[in-house]
Write an enzyme that holds these catalytic residues in place. Sequence first.
Site, short mmCIF file in Angstrom:
data_model
loop_
_atom_site.label_atom_id
_atom_site.label_comp_id
_atom_site.label_asym_id
_atom_site.label_seq_id
_atom_site.Cartn_x
_atom_site.Cartn_y
_atom_site.Cartn_z
N LYS A 183 -10.63 4.96 13.62
CA LYS A 183 -9.26 5.42 14.03
C LYS A 183 -9.36 5.74 15.61
O LYS A 183 -8.26 5.30 16.24
CB LYS A 183 -8.91 6.34 13.26
CG LYS A 183 -8.35 6.26 11.83
CD LYS A 183 -7.44 5.28 11.89
CE LYS A 183 -6.92 5.03 10.40
NZ LYS A 183 -5.85 3.96 10.20
N TYR A 220 -14.16 6.27 9.03
CA TYR A 220 -12.85 6.29 9.17
C TYR A 220 -12.43 6.53 10.33
O TYR A 220 -11.44 6.16 11.04
CB TYR A 220 -12.43 7.14 7.87
CG TYR A 220 -10.81 7.17 7.80
CD1 TYR A 220 -9.77 6.13 7.47
CD2 TYR A 220 -9.97 8.45 8.16
CE1 TYR A 220 -8.65 6.34 7.24
CE2 TYR A 220 -8.76 8.59 7.98
CZ TYR A 220 -7.98 7.35 7.78
OH TYR A 220 -6.51 7.50 7.68
N GLY A 252 0.87 -1.36 -0.01
CA GLY A 252 0.06 -0.09 0.03
C GLY A 252 0.84 1.31 -0.07
O GLY A 252 2.04 1.30 -0.02
N GLN A 253 0.12 2.33 0.20
CA GLN A 253 1.06 3.53 0.00
C GLN A 253 1.93 3.94 1.13
O GLN A 253 3.17 4.17 0.66
CB GLN A 253 -0.14 4.91 0.27
CG GLN A 253 0.49 6.20 -0.04
CD GLN A 253 -0.23 7.16 0.89
OE1 GLN A 253 -1.13 7.25 1.63
NE2 GLN A 253 -0.18 8.61 0.56
N ILE A 267 -2.30 -9.10 0.25
CA ILE A 267 -3.46 -9.95 -0.05
C ILE A 267 -3.45 -10.09 -1.40
O ILE A 267 -2.76 -9.48 -2.29
CB ILE A 267 -4.70 -8.94 0.46
CG1 ILE A 267 -4.84 -7.69 -0.18
CG2 ILE A 267 -4.90 -8.91 1.93
CD1 ILE A 267 -6.08 -6.68 0.04
#
Length: 317
Positions: A147, A143, A11-12, A35
């Site tokens: 978090k 989100y 990912g990023q 994944i």
Amino acid sequence: MKKILIIGATGQIGSELTMKLRGLYGNDNVVAGYITGAEPKGILAESGPSAICDVTDAPAIAEVVKTHQIDTIFNLAALLSVVAERKPMLAWKIGIDGLWNVLEVARENGCAVFTPSSIGSFGPETPRARTPQDTIQRPRTIYGVSKVTTELLSDYYFNKYGVDTRSVRFPGLISNVTPPGGGTTDYAVDIYYSAVRGEKFVCPIAEGTFMDMMYMPDALNGAIQLMEADASRLVHRNGFNIASMSFEPSQIYAAIKKYKPEFEMVYDVDPLKQAIASSWPDSLDDSCARMEWDWNPTYDLDSMTRDMLEKLAKRLA
Ligand code: SER
């Protein structure tokens, strides 16, 4: 940290963190967890071990941890804010059910765990300017809800079981390697791609909307530095505010224009992104991170802009 597993290594953040950790701790000691459909490629695949490691699959995580005798897990699996609003249940499944899996495996195998929090953990009632470390966290996005839960559950595992959990609240992260996908702060990455490609940039965030941002090298150093910090100095554990720059769209546009005078930007505000951005702080107070583990970022808007334009020009050539 001797043997490290990155969950979400392609990912990023993961794609760069994996390579950085391999440089510091040895290629063989950093396992890239991925994944199906997001397999490591190129140097990420060739430079060290990798393993399928879906955060929603607890036995698979346990297997990788045991096989590689992992002592530290960087749990980077998550949906970013905009895509999470479209798929709230999936965001929870990955962010929170996934975190339970990681924390349980960590408890059973004595691993330390880093799971990022975000500026998205704050909400409209939070003080906007120089947001304190300990303050109101009533986010309006799934989100953000996940978090805040991440911070609390990570603290819970530390207090109840002694699992060495630590984390930071990342601002919008800007990098020239792996683009983010589906975040509110993505505009501050996309704008550099437009500038380097010679295209006009259409900005989805309104002028005057300040958000904290950070260049990836500082973000990676922060994560590693916190995981290496002397535990006896840590008053906080999960959800350290870290900051290096705060800007609004016309400021990043001006910073790019200094090096690319022909660059053009127009606004076409995206209502969902704008609503999310408007509910987040303008800037964070990171003095606890500075005091407790010597957080000290190096890039500002101008030095980041110079580096981004130079590196992206080479990459896109
Ligand atoms: N970059 C994230 C997002 O925009 C915030 O942490 O969703």
